[in-house]
Design a protein around this motif. Structure first.
Motif, mmCIF file in Angstrom:
data_model
loop_
_atom_site.group_PDB
_atom_site.id
_atom_site.type_symbol
_atom_site.label_atom_id
_atom_site.label_comp_id
_atom_site.label_asym_id
_atom_site.label_seq_id
_atom_site.Cartn_x
_atom_site.Cartn_y
_atom_site.Cartn_z
ATOM 1 N N THR A 131 12.636 42.407 37.189
ATOM 2 C CA THR A 131 11.313 41.704 36.547
ATOM 3 C C THR A 131 11.940 41.601 35.027
ATOM 4 O OG1 THR A 131 10.870 44.240 35.274
ATOM 5 C CG2 THR A 131 10.314 44.139 37.706
ATOM 6 N N GLN B 130 4.400 48.837 32.555
ATOM 7 C CA GLN B 130 4.771 48.689 31.861
ATOM 8 C C GLN B 130 3.092 48.428 30.427
ATOM 9 O OE1 GLN B 130 7.934 48.509 31.590
ATOM 10 N NE2 GLN B 130 7.334 49.728 33.306
ATOM 11 N N GLY C 117 0.158 44.925 33.355
ATOM 12 C CA GLY C 117 1.649 45.437 33.586
ATOM 13 C C GLY C 117 1.062 46.582 34.252
ATOM 14 N N THR D 251 9.570 39.887 31.605
ATOM 15 C CA THR D 251 8.128 39.319 30.918
ATOM 16 C C THR D 251 8.022 38.182 29.812
ATOM 17 O OG1 THR D 251 7.708 40.616 28.814
ATOM 18 C CG2 THR D 251 7.421 41.880 30.728
ATOM 19 N N GLU D 252 7.328 37.882 29.519
ATOM 20 C CA GLU D 252 7.361 37.022 28.362
ATOM 21 C C GLU D 252 7.235 37.272 26.955
ATOM 22 O OE1 GLU D 252 5.259 32.476 30.436
ATOM 23 O OE2 GLU D 252 4.184 33.894 30.005
ATOM 24 N N ARG D 253 7.292 38.258 26.864
ATOM 25 C CA ARG D 253 7.148 39.051 25.471
ATOM 26 C C ARG D 253 9.293 39.035 24.767
ATOM 27 N NH1 ARG D 253 1.848 41.185 23.725
ATOM 28 N NH2 ARG D 253 3.461 41.482 22.030
ATOM 29 N N THR E 138 0.371 38.671 38.801
ATOM 30 C CA THR E 138 1.238 37.608 37.981
ATOM 31 C C THR E 138 2.019 37.373 38.952
ATOM 32 O OG1 THR E 138 2.510 39.619 37.035
ATOM 33 C CG2 THR E 138 0.512 38.841 36.250
ATOM 34 N N GLN F 116 4.091 44.935 28.699
ATOM 35 C CA GLN F 116 3.518 43.771 28.694
ATOM 36 C C GLN F 116 3.562 43.734 30.516
ATOM 37 O OE1 GLN F 116 6.836 44.265 26.826
ATOM 38 N NE2 GLN F 116 5.794 44.575 25.383
ATOM 39 N N ILE G 168 4.532 41.978 33.963
ATOM 40 C CA ILE G 168 5.292 41.514 34.403
ATOM 41 C C ILE G 168 5.325 39.833 35.165
ATOM 42 C CG2 ILE G 168 7.344 41.773 36.568
ATOM 43 C CD1 ILE G 168 6.767 45.230 36.743
ATOM 44 N N LYS G 169 5.888 39.435 34.541
ATOM 45 C CA LYS G 169 5.586 37.319 34.944
ATOM 46 C C LYS G 169 6.738 37.079 36.125
ATOM 47 C CE LYS G 169 5.041 33.310 33.857
ATOM 48 N NZ LYS G 169 3.276 33.186 33.595
#
Length: 703
Positions: free
Chosen positions: A130, A111, A92, A132-134, A73, A113, A115-116
């Motif tokens: 870091t 993680q 994650g 995330t998109e959540r 990602t 979610q 990591i974006k």
């Protein structure tokens, strides 16, 4: 193909060199080393490839491709080392690799979610951030610690990307899932800047609030419907349909208390516009649903019927209160556009993939019987996408098609002649957006996959202007009857753009401003005039001098005729305000009218009918501000009794005195200060008013 290609964009002909291929696994992430001439490519199966430009050799780190095959990602080279590579995966997990030895150096806690995005903290060597998109949270890590050191709340939605600001070591630029951007300061752990949210994907449809030209709604591929306040440029409400719900069309309901949208999953959504609460989610088509329109006829407060068109070859009529499909109209191929007739109740038209436009009168089919078309318009050679009834002439309809043409039709049921009146050619790709001007009956706007907006003179059958400012397909165009000379458009480039086209009516505007008592001369006749011109072949037809045919212009004339004015008499400011607000739109116009009213000693202007935010002001004359502050101070000073919000009487009087001091009313400052018991302070300031006032205050103090 998985081919990695190096482009030398400064070379003539865009020279390109094929470096290597990652096969059918697909590259997901590419990262250059900041100083070592190495290129990293992360793939969909979790492999990490490192290409050395100097040796032209590639090394592969097996990574996740050996086990779970989770996609890469993001990845970031350590700027302080030659070969350390931080890599994040879809499951994650987070791993630090040594690209030289192709070995794992450190494995971090997995993680919840994926990591974006990641970025190294240059102000804190060995630390990285870091997201995330959540969730709207940044996590701070140290390269030698398995778990995050801390976290920073940065917003209410997920973060799609994080980048360090080169000139500010502690600053990071954040791109959020709702398309807003912000700047986070790691040192203070605060957001230094946050923009308003927008759309992160194609905006497929745009429409105005039916009663308020200052409110706009958009529907997007990202699953959001957003309401915008034009005067402020801010999003005031957003409604989310959910993941995998691509929204293609939307419409306001009667009274604009509700708004509906349809999705690529065939679902109809209805939300309340005041709270954003979802009140209905109903599966109405078995596959994509492209367009929806809400019938206003005889209904209010979210009632009525909604027409939808779907890829399952049905046009559906839905009860807006229950979500039940009350009629299904079968078509030979998928249905895209649907539109209710603006003058005839129960009449609806559909656009079909077979290239035909069909008009149905639902009142002719008893309940339980499928309606049959009363008019079928044949002429397009490919799918018809959008259709639009004329807003002032009941017998005209426009259609746009994948054959790159626009057709103008006579859709009157009683008409027996040639129904195709005009064929408009000019777009170089599929035609999408389509809207008539609400006042100028021979002006039509269209948007296309060729990224242009075209303005058409349909009487003469020619294009009079082409706008190239969008960078991708133009899907939506809308205008509002109360601001007919402003246009809004939406596109695959994720932008909403505003346009003005005042040149064509400038002589009319000047005439109205110079002699507003003769404003009725700008009005045209009825639909018969329009149909007579459209019935003439385009090569012999000529567009008459511009006149206005819409309902809004007639309401303007009626309002102006109620004002006291005429030859030799002064024109009231309200007349100029109404004329300019109709013909011209600029941000801040309400501030201008408010300031002029104050200067001329006239009452503050009342917001024009239907314009809520458009009637709000942000700039005020000094006299208005002083009067407002004096009113607040007097209210404080006259308050009696309880120890409420204003506190004790002494505190209230001192607050009132401070307000008077800020607006320069020293006499009132001294009076309120003395009433609060602070006589010495008041006497000290009194000479600034006058010697006489100082003497009066001293005498009162002695008494």
């Amino acid at each position: 193909s998985g081919q990695v290609v190096l482009w030398e964009y400064k070379e003539p002909g865009d020279k390109q060199t094929k470096l290597f291929s990652v096969g059918d696994k697909g590259g997901r992430v590419l990262r250059w080393h900041p100083g070592q001439g190495k290129l990293m490519v992360g793939t969909a199966d979790g492999a990490v490839h490192v290409y050395n430009m100097a040796t032209q050799k590639r090394a592969t780190i097996v990574g996740k491709s050996k086990t779970s095959k989770d996609a890469v990602t993001d990845a970031q080279w350590d700027p302080l080392s030659e070969g350390y590579l931080l890599t994040a995966f879809q499951d994650g997990s987070l791993v630090l690799y040594d690209a030289g030895s192709q070995q794992e150096i450190f494995i971090y806690d997995i993680q919840a979610q994926a990591i974006k995005s990641m970025a190294w903290a240059r102000s804190q060597p060995g630390n990285f951030v870091t997201c995330t998109e959540r969730v709207g949270v940044l996590r701070m890590w140290n390269v030698s610690q398995k778990a995050p050191l801390s976290q920073i709340k940065v917003g209410s939605c997920g973060v799609s990307c994080i980048k360090a600001v080169p000139s500010e070591p502690n600053y990071f630029m954040l791109a959020f899932k709702n398309s807003s951007v912000g700047i986070c300061d790691l040192a203070s752990r605060t957001m230094r800047f946050m923009s308003s949210p927008g759309h992160s994907e194609t905006i497929f449809d745009v429409t105005f609030h039916p009663d308020d030209p200052d409110v706009l709604a958009t529907a997007s591929y990202d699953g959001y419907v957003k309401l915008w306040r034009i005067s402020s440029g801010e999003s005031q409400r957003e409604m989310y349909a959910g993941p995998e719900q691509i929204l293609y069309g939307l419409a306001f309901g009667p009274g604009a208390t509700r708004i509906c949208a349809v999705s690529g999953q065939g679902v109809l959504f209805i939300w309340r516009t005041d709270t954003g609460a979802q009140v209905l989610r109903q599966q109405v088509h078995s596959s994509q649903c492209y367009r929806c329109e809400w019938s206003y006829d005889g209904h209010s407060d979210g009632g009525g019927q909604i027409a939808t068109g779907g890829a399952d070859s049905f046009a559906c009529i839905i009860d807006a209160q229950t979500g039940n499909v009350v009629r299904k109209i079968t078509h030979p191929q998928p249905v895209v556009g649907v539109v209710w007739h603006p003058f005839q109740a129960n009449v609806v038209a559909s656009a079909c993939n077979d290239g035909k436009v069909r008009v149905f009168d639902l009142s002719l089919a008893p309940p339980g019987q499928e309606p049959q078309p009363t008019v079928v318009l044949v002429g397009h050679s490919a799918r018809v996408f959008n259709i639009a009834f004329h807003p002032t002439c009941p017998g005209l309809l426009a259609s746009g098609s994948d054959d790159k043409s626009i057709r103008i039709w006579n859709c009157d049921l009683a008409f027996q002649g040639q129904r195709e009146l005009r064929k408009l050619i000019g777009h170089t790709a599929f035609v999408r957006a389509l809207v008539w001007h609400t006042e100028l009956p021979f002006v039509l706007f269209s948007g296309s996959w060729d990224a242009t907006i075209r303005v058409w003179d349909v009487a003469e059958g020619r294009c009079v202007h082409v706008a190239y400012e969008h960078h991708a397909d133009v899907y939506g165009i809308a205008s509002h009857p109360q601001r007919p000379f402003m246009l809004v458009s939406s596109s695959r480039d994720t932008t909403v753009r505003f346009w003005i086209f005042e040149d064509i009516i400038r002589p009319m505007l000047v005439q109205c401003l110079v002699q507003p008592w003769r404003v009725a001369e700008i009005l045209g006749g009825g639909p018969e005039e329009i149909m007579q011109i459209m019935g003439t072949p385009p090569d012999s037809a000529s567009t008459p001098a511009p006149q206005l045919y819409g309902q809004a212009s007639r309401e303007l004339v009626a309002a102006l005729q109620q004002l006291p004015m005429g030859p030799g008499h002064p024109v009231p400011l309200e007349a100029y305000r109404r004329i300019l607000s109709f013909f011209v739109y600029r941000q801040g116009m309400e501030d201008l009218w408010g300031l002029l009213a104050t200067i001329r000693g006239e009452p503050a202007p009342v917001p024009l009918p239907g314009i809520s935010g458009g009637g709000s002001r942000s700039v005020y004359h000094e006299r208005d501000l002083i009067a407002n502050h004096k009113s607040k101070a007097l209210a404080l000073a006259s308050a009696r009794g309880n120890l409420g919000v204003a506190g004790k009487q002494e505190e209230r009087l001192l607050k009132a005195a401070q307000i008077m001091l800020r607006i320069g009313d020293l006499r009132s400052f001294c009076r309120f200060t003395a009433q609060a018991g602070h006589w010495e302070r008041a006497i000290c300031i009194a000479p600034a008013v006058s010697q006489q006032f100082w003497g009066e205050l001293c005498s009162e103090y002695c008494e």
